[in-house]
Motif scaffolding. Structure first.
Motif, short mmCIF file in Angstrom:
data_model
loop_
_atom_site.label_atom_id
_atom_site.label_comp_id
_atom_site.label_asym_id
_atom_site.label_seq_id
_atom_site.Cartn_x
_atom_site.Cartn_y
_atom_site.Cartn_z
N MET A 102 39.78 48.03 22.81
CA MET A 102 40.32 49.07 23.68
C MET A 102 39.73 50.43 23.32
SD MET A 102 44.31 48.20 24.45
CE MET A 102 44.80 48.30 22.74
N ARG A 103 39.66 50.73 22.02
CA ARG A 103 39.08 52.02 21.62
C ARG A 103 37.66 52.15 22.13
NH1 ARG A 103 36.10 54.20 16.90
NH2 ARG A 103 36.46 56.46 16.96
N ALA A 104 36.85 51.12 21.94
CA ALA A 104 35.47 51.16 22.42
C ALA A 104 35.43 51.34 23.93
CB ALA A 104 34.74 49.88 22.01
N GLY A 105 36.34 50.67 24.62
CA GLY A 105 36.39 50.78 26.08
C GLY A 105 36.77 52.18 26.54
N PHE A 106 37.75 52.77 25.88
CA PHE A 106 38.16 54.13 26.25
C PHE A 106 37.03 55.14 26.00
CE2 PHE A 106 42.81 52.92 25.99
CZ PHE A 106 43.11 53.32 27.28
N LEU A 107 36.33 55.00 24.88
CA LEU A 107 35.23 55.91 24.58
C LEU A 107 34.12 55.77 25.64
CD1 LEU A 107 35.04 55.57 20.69
CD2 LEU A 107 35.85 57.55 22.00
N ALA A 108 33.85 54.54 26.06
CA ALA A 108 32.84 54.32 27.11
C ALA A 108 33.30 54.94 28.43
CB ALA A 108 32.58 52.82 27.27
N LEU A 109 34.60 54.84 28.71
CA LEU A 109 35.13 55.40 29.95
C LEU A 109 35.03 56.93 29.94
CD1 LEU A 109 36.38 54.01 32.43
CD2 LEU A 109 38.63 54.50 31.46
N ALA A 110 35.28 57.53 28.79
CA ALA A 110 35.15 58.99 28.68
C ALA A 110 33.71 59.43 28.92
CB ALA A 110 35.62 59.44 27.30
N ALA A 111 32.76 58.62 28.45
CA ALA A 111 31.34 58.93 28.70
C ALA A 111 30.98 58.73 30.17
CB ALA A 111 30.46 58.05 27.81
N GLU A 112 31.66 57.80 30.82
CA GLU A 112 31.39 57.52 32.24
C GLU A 112 31.90 58.63 33.15
OE1 GLU A 112 32.48 54.04 35.54
OE2 GLU A 112 32.93 53.71 33.42
N PHE A 113 33.03 59.26 32.76
CA PHE A 113 33.64 60.32 33.57
C PHE A 113 33.78 61.61 32.75
CE2 PHE A 113 35.45 56.31 35.27
CZ PHE A 113 34.99 56.39 36.57
N PRO A 114 32.66 62.21 32.34
CA PRO A 114 32.73 63.37 31.45
C PRO A 114 33.35 64.60 32.09
CG PRO A 114 30.48 63.05 32.23
CD PRO A 114 31.26 61.84 32.67
N ALA A 115 33.34 64.70 33.42
CA ALA A 115 33.86 65.90 34.08
C ALA A 115 35.36 66.04 33.88
CB ALA A 115 33.53 65.87 35.57
N ARG A 116 36.09 64.92 33.81
CA ARG A 116 37.55 65.03 33.69
C ARG A 116 38.08 64.65 32.31
NH1 ARG A 116 40.32 60.06 34.21
NH2 ARG A 116 39.11 58.38 35.18
N PHE A 117 37.30 63.96 31.50
CA PHE A 117 37.79 63.55 30.18
C PHE A 117 37.55 64.63 29.13
CE2 PHE A 117 38.21 59.16 31.56
CZ PHE A 117 39.13 58.63 30.68
N ARG A 118 38.54 64.77 28.25
CA ARG A 118 38.39 65.58 27.04
C ARG A 118 38.74 64.69 25.86
NH1 ARG A 118 36.78 67.82 30.76
NH2 ARG A 118 37.11 69.96 31.49
N LEU A 119 37.80 64.50 24.94
CA LEU A 119 38.01 63.64 23.78
C LEU A 119 38.66 64.45 22.66
CD1 LEU A 119 37.53 60.85 22.51
CD2 LEU A 119 35.29 61.69 21.75
N ILE A 120 39.81 63.97 22.19
CA ILE A 120 40.61 64.69 21.19
C ILE A 120 40.75 63.83 19.93
CG2 ILE A 120 42.84 65.77 20.72
CD1 ILE A 120 41.32 67.15 22.98
#
Length: 203
Positions: A163-181
């Motif tokens: 799940m962690r790997a998947g979420f990180l990949a999703l954040a890279a896929e949608f960088p305009a709306r994701f903020r990694l904290i």
């Protein structure tokens, strides 16, 4: 603005979503704090079906249908009306969780999740905070808390890691709306960063 929080179990996203809602209210803004699955009477009923019981109670395909049904009710009865009234909606999980939990970690069903989302939901958050934390720490936290839903946590550490790997990949896929904290810090430190980023987005 529609703001969501995502992350693996025990990441602190629920705490952070509450703290952000409180911070925005202190600024004088009207805020609706909600969660998924749930956030409306019908969706809360579905929540009880999908988050409790044996880990293999539902197939991934059935879960996708149940979560989408809950999300549609939530959107109709809570999210859309609040946004139409000019309020800020802060939601603990949204469609990104279904993309990861059912779409990736329980089978290669991401395309199905996205098709159903486009057909029945049709909107994404304006801003998504991904609270990133070590999977082992997150799982220990999740299992220690009171009233936790055991079903997904019972899939164990390997699923948390996927799940962690998947979420990180999703954040890279949608960088305009994701903020990694970085969620490995004190909750107050995390909350301060989240609040500052939110205020910047609202400005």
């Amino acid at each position: 603005m529609f703001i969501t929080f995502e992350g693996i179990d025990g990441s602190g996203k629920s705490t952070q979503s509450r703290m952000l809602a409180d911070s925005l209210r202190a600024d004088g803004r009207e805020v609706v704090a909600t969660r998924e699955p749930g956030g409306s009477p019908g969706a809360e009923e579905i929540r009880r079906l999908v988050l409790q019981g044996d880990p293999d109670r539902w197939s991934a395909e059935t879960e996708i249908l149940l979560f989408t049904a809950a999300r549609r009710d939530h959107l109709e009865r809570t999210i859309a009306p609040a946004l139409a009234e000019g309020r800020i909606v802060v939601c603990d999980r949204f469609a990104d969780s279904t993309r990861i939990y059912q779409g990736l970690t329980r089978g290669d069903l991401r395309a199905l999740v996205d098709r159903l989302h486009a057909l029945m939901i049709g909107r994404e958050p304006d801003l998504t905070f991904l609270i990133d934390i070590d999977p082992g720490i997150g799982l220990a936290r999740a299992r220690a808390r009171k009233g936790h839903e055991e079903r997904f946590e019972d899939f164990g550490l390997p699923m948390q890691e996927r799940m962690r790997a998947g979420f990180l990949a999703l954040a890279a896929e949608f960088p305009a709306r994701f903020r990694l904290i970085d969620g490995n810090r004190a909750p107050e430190t995390v909350a301060a960063e989240v609040a500052a980023l939110t205020r910047a987005a609202l400005a």
